[in-house]
Design a protein around this motif. Sequence first.
Motif, PDB file in Angstrom:
ATOM      1  N   GLU A  45      -8.204 -48.527  17.711  1.00 10.85           N
ATOM      2  CA  GLU A  45      -8.465 -47.957  19.032  1.00 10.85           C
ATOM      3  C   GLU A  45      -9.298 -46.694  18.870  1.00 10.85           C
ATOM      4  O   GLU A  45      -8.934 -45.795  18.098  1.00 10.85           O
ATOM      5  CB  GLU A  45      -7.140 -47.631  19.718  1.00 10.85           C
ATOM      6  N   THR A  46     -10.422 -46.622  19.571  1.00 11.26           N
ATOM      7  CA  THR A  46     -11.260 -45.428  19.507  1.00 11.26           C
ATOM      8  C   THR A  46     -10.610 -44.299  20.305  1.00 11.26           C
ATOM      9  O   THR A  46      -9.738 -44.530  21.143  1.00 11.26           O
ATOM     10  CB  THR A  46     -12.666 -45.692  20.060  1.00 11.26           C
ATOM     11  N   ASP A  47     -11.042 -43.080  20.046  1.00  7.33           N
ATOM     12  CA  ASP A  47     -10.490 -41.909  20.725  1.00  7.33           C
ATOM     13  C   ASP A  47     -11.604 -41.193  21.481  1.00  7.33           C
ATOM     14  O   ASP A  47     -12.603 -40.789  20.872  1.00  7.33           O
ATOM     15  CB  ASP A  47      -9.852 -40.965  19.702  1.00  7.33           C
ATOM     16  N   PRO A  48     -11.452 -41.027  22.799  1.00  3.94           N
ATOM     17  CA  PRO A  48     -12.514 -40.389  23.593  1.00  3.94           C
ATOM     18  C   PRO A  48     -12.763 -38.931  23.242  1.00  3.94           C
ATOM     19  O   PRO A  48     -13.765 -38.357  23.666  1.00  3.94           O
ATOM     20  CB  PRO A  48     -12.017 -40.540  25.035  1.00  3.94           C
ATOM     21  N   ARG A  49     -11.884 -38.338  22.430  1.00  6.70           N
ATOM     22  CA  ARG A  49     -12.129 -36.954  22.004  1.00  6.70           C
ATOM     23  C   ARG A  49     -13.267 -36.868  20.987  1.00  6.70           C
ATOM     24  O   ARG A  49     -13.749 -35.769  20.692  1.00  6.70           O
ATOM     25  CB  ARG A  49     -10.846 -36.346  21.433  1.00  6.70           C
ATOM     26  N   ALA A  50     -13.681 -38.015  20.460  1.00 10.33           N
ATOM     27  CA  ALA A  50     -14.840 -38.078  19.547  1.00 10.33           C
ATOM     28  C   ALA A  50     -15.856 -39.048  20.157  1.00 10.33           C
ATOM     29  O   ALA A  50     -16.074 -40.142  19.649  1.00 10.33           O
ATOM     30  CB  ALA A  50     -14.408 -38.540  18.164  1.00 10.33           C
ATOM     31  N   PRO A  51     -16.488 -38.679  21.272  1.00 12.46           N
ATOM     32  CA  PRO A  51     -17.327 -39.625  22.019  1.00 12.46           C
ATOM     33  C   PRO A  51     -18.555 -40.126  21.281  1.00 12.46           C
ATOM     34  O   PRO A  51     -18.906 -41.302  21.376  1.00 12.46           O
ATOM     35  CB  PRO A  51     -17.717 -38.842  23.282  1.00 12.46           C
ATOM     36  N   PRO A  97     -29.649 -45.614  13.303  1.00 13.07           N
ATOM     37  CA  PRO A  97     -29.922 -44.210  12.962  1.00 13.07           C
ATOM     38  C   PRO A  97     -28.637 -43.401  12.821  1.00 13.07           C
ATOM     39  O   PRO A  97     -27.634 -43.683  13.490  1.00 13.07           O
ATOM     40  CB  PRO A  97     -30.767 -43.720  14.148  1.00 13.07           C
ATOM     41  N   PRO A  98     -28.634 -42.393  11.957  1.00 13.62           N
ATOM     42  CA  PRO A  98     -27.448 -41.561  11.775  1.00 13.62           C
ATOM     43  C   PRO A  98     -27.090 -40.783  13.030  1.00 13.62           C
ATOM     44  O   PRO A  98     -27.933 -40.571  13.907  1.00 13.62           O
ATOM     45  CB  PRO A  98     -27.837 -40.628  10.621  1.00 13.62           C
ATOM     46  N   ILE A  99     -25.835 -40.358  13.087  1.00 15.31           N
ATOM     47  CA  ILE A  99     -25.335 -39.665  14.277  1.00 15.31           C
ATOM     48  C   ILE A  99     -24.927 -38.235  13.956  1.00 15.31           C
ATOM     49  O   ILE A  99     -24.711 -37.874  12.800  1.00 15.31           O
ATOM     50  CB  ILE A  99     -24.126 -40.414  14.877  1.00 15.31           C
ATOM     51  N   ALA A 100     -24.792 -37.439  15.012  1.00 19.54           N
ATOM     52  CA  ALA A 100     -24.336 -36.058  14.855  1.00 19.54           C
ATOM     53  C   ALA A 100     -22.883 -36.038  14.381  1.00 19.54           C
ATOM     54  O   ALA A 100     -22.094 -36.926  14.710  1.00 19.54           O
ATOM     55  CB  ALA A 100     -24.463 -35.322  16.185  1.00 19.54           C
ATOM     56  N   HIS A 101     -22.545 -35.035  13.594  1.00 18.75           N
ATOM     57  CA  HIS A 101     -21.189 -34.897  13.047  1.00 18.75           C
ATOM     58  C   HIS A 101     -20.254 -34.282  14.083  1.00 18.75           C
ATOM     59  O   HIS A 101     -20.584 -33.272  14.708  1.00 18.75           O
ATOM     60  CB  HIS A 101     -21.242 -34.016  11.803  1.00 18.75           C
ATOM     61  N   GLU A 102     -19.080 -34.905  14.265  1.00 12.53           N
ATOM     62  CA  GLU A 102     -18.052 -34.380  15.169  1.00 12.53           C
ATOM     63  C   GLU A 102     -16.841 -33.953  14.313  1.00 12.53           C
ATOM     64  O   GLU A 102     -15.977 -34.778  14.003  1.00 12.53           O
ATOM     65  CB  GLU A 102     -17.613 -35.437  16.181  1.00 12.53           C
ATOM     66  N   PRO A 103     -16.775 -32.703  13.905  1.00  9.67           N
ATOM     67  CA  PRO A 103     -15.695 -32.271  13.014  1.00  9.67           C
ATOM     68  C   PRO A 103     -14.331 -32.285  13.697  1.00  9.67           C
ATOM     69  O   PRO A 103     -14.229 -32.130  14.918  1.00  9.67           O
ATOM     70  CB  PRO A 103     -16.105 -30.848  12.623  1.00  9.67           C
ATOM     71  N   THR A 104     -13.309 -32.450  12.892  1.00 16.27           N
ATOM     72  CA  THR A 104     -11.946 -32.473  13.433  1.00 16.27           C
ATOM     73  C   THR A 104     -11.563 -31.125  14.041  1.00 16.27           C
ATOM     74  O   THR A 104     -10.674 -31.058  14.894  1.00 16.27           O
ATOM     75  CB  THR A 104     -10.941 -32.842  12.330  1.00 16.27           C
ATOM     76  N   SER A 105     -12.232 -30.059  13.626  1.00 17.21           N
ATOM     77  CA  SER A 105     -11.962 -28.745  14.208  1.00 17.21           C
ATOM     78  C   SER A 105     -12.368 -28.691  15.676  1.00 17.21           C
ATOM     79  O   SER A 105     -11.870 -27.849  16.429  1.00 17.21           O
ATOM     80  CB  SER A 105     -12.704 -27.656  13.420  1.00 17.21           C
ATOM     81  N   ALA A 119     -17.599 -42.590   7.059  1.00 19.29           N
ATOM     82  CA  ALA A 119     -18.116 -42.252   5.736  1.00 19.29           C
ATOM     83  C   ALA A 119     -19.497 -41.616   5.907  1.00 19.29           C
ATOM     84  O   ALA A 119     -20.222 -41.931   6.854  1.00 19.29           O
ATOM     85  CB  ALA A 119     -18.206 -43.503   4.873  1.00 19.29           C
ATOM     86  N   ARG A 120     -19.854 -40.723   5.001  1.00 19.78           N
ATOM     87  CA  ARG A 120     -21.152 -40.042   5.091  1.00 19.78           C
ATOM     88  C   ARG A 120     -21.473 -39.384   3.770  1.00 19.78           C
ATOM     89  O   ARG A 120     -20.633 -39.296   2.877  1.00 19.78           O
ATOM     90  CB  ARG A 120     -21.120 -38.973   6.182  1.00 19.78           C
ATOM     91  N   PHE A 121     -22.707 -38.892   3.666  1.00 14.78           N
ATOM     92  CA  PHE A 121     -23.084 -37.985   2.595  1.00 14.78           C
ATOM     93  C   PHE A 121     -23.024 -36.577   3.200  1.00 14.78           C
ATOM     94  O   PHE A 121     -21.965 -36.011   3.326  1.00 14.78           O
ATOM     95  CB  PHE A 121     -24.459 -38.345   2.041  1.00 14.78           C
ATOM     96  N   ASP A 122     -24.133 -36.029   3.618  1.00 14.10           N
ATOM     97  CA  ASP A 122     -24.113 -34.736   4.298  1.00 14.10           C
ATOM     98  C   ASP A 122     -23.720 -34.925   5.760  1.00 14.10           C
ATOM     99  O   ASP A 122     -23.879 -36.017   6.316  1.00 14.10           O
ATOM    100  CB  ASP A 122     -25.497 -34.089   4.226  1.00 14.10           C
ATOM    101  N   PRO A 123     -23.211 -33.881   6.429  1.00 13.76           N
ATOM    102  CA  PRO A 123     -22.915 -33.978   7.857  1.00 13.76           C
ATOM    103  C   PRO A 123     -24.163 -34.397   8.640  1.00 13.76           C
ATOM    104  O   PRO A 123     -25.255 -33.886   8.392  1.00 13.76           O
ATOM    105  CB  PRO A 123     -22.484 -32.551   8.222  1.00 13.76           C
ATOM    106  N   GLY A 124     -23.994 -35.348   9.542  1.00 18.03           N
ATOM    107  CA  GLY A 124     -25.125 -35.846  10.312  1.00 18.03           C
ATOM    108  C   GLY A 124     -25.811 -37.032   9.682  1.00 18.03           C
ATOM    109  O   GLY A 124     -26.876 -37.448  10.140  1.00 18.03           O
ATOM    110  N   PHE A 152     -14.630 -34.692   7.509  1.00 13.61           N
ATOM    111  CA  PHE A 152     -15.136 -35.979   7.988  1.00 13.61           C
ATOM    112  C   PHE A 152     -14.729 -36.172   9.445  1.00 13.61           C
ATOM    113  O   PHE A 152     -13.844 -35.475   9.946  1.00 13.61           O
ATOM    114  CB  PHE A 152     -14.609 -37.115   7.104  1.00 13.61           C
ATOM    115  N   ALA A 153     -15.384 -37.119  10.112  1.00 15.51           N
ATOM    116  CA  ALA A 153     -15.216 -37.280  11.561  1.00 15.51           C
ATOM    117  C   ALA A 153     -14.249 -38.409  11.899  1.00 15.51           C
ATOM    118  O   ALA A 153     -14.602 -39.590  11.851  1.00 15.51           O
ATOM    119  CB  ALA A 153     -16.569 -37.538  12.216  1.00 15.51           C
ATOM    120  N   VAL A 154     -13.026 -38.051  12.260  1.00 15.33           N
ATOM    121  CA  VAL A 154     -12.061 -39.029  12.763  1.00 15.33           C
ATOM    122  C   VAL A 154     -12.475 -39.438  14.172  1.00 15.33           C
ATOM    123  O   VAL A 154     -12.865 -38.596  14.980  1.00 15.33           O
ATOM    124  CB  VAL A 154     -10.635 -38.441  12.782  1.00 15.33           C
ATOM    125  N   PHE A 155     -12.377 -40.738  14.482  1.00 18.19           N
ATOM    126  CA  PHE A 155     -12.772 -41.188  15.821  1.00 18.19           C
ATOM    127  C   PHE A 155     -11.807 -42.208  16.409  1.00 18.19           C
ATOM    128  O   PHE A 155     -12.052 -42.749  17.498  1.00 18.19           O
ATOM    129  CB  PHE A 155     -14.187 -41.790  15.789  1.00 18.19           C
TER     130      PHE A 155
END
Length: 201
Positions: A45-51, A97-105, A119-124, A152-155
Amino acid sequence: MIRRSLLSLALCLALAPTLAAARDPAPVAAVRVAIETSVGTILAETDPRAPVTSANFLRYVDEGRFDGTTFYRGMVLGPAAGLIQGGTGGAPERVLPPIAHEPTSETGLSHTDGALSMARFDPGTATGDFFIIVGDVSSLDAGKSAPGDPGFAVFGRVVEGMDVVRQILAAPRSPTEGEGFMRGQMLDPRIRIISARRVLE
């Protein structure tokens, strides 16, 4: 002619937000996805807090880009913790295409049991590879391993099928395959992702 050009420009500006939304839809509610694998089905289930990250995952699902891929990595971090990783594996014909990073903070989410993350290498740089957490691996959250670490970006999360996730984590791994820190973490054989589909309620 000038008046017609100004009218055209005004129309384009008026439509711009609508066109942008159509290209990059942000889910307004949690969306469930059934990930059918060769060893069982995982209901996520996706989480709308990480749109942004959720919308990216759902685009891969809706376009069938996960169909026929694999879970290819299992990283054990202790007797009751680890992660499995799967997705496009960087295949050029599948990757968007890669996406913007949504940090857990910012999202308030965390790498706890059942969490879905990118999964990613650098953010973004995240594209079409994701992982599922077993146990508590909140060390992957933003700022946990070092000050300023983007994490990493939990979603989303697994709502059913953690038994399947744990089965994949326990699957055989090649002792020699994998580069760098991933050596010895590559599943052998891979676990097939047969399909990933939205669950319509």
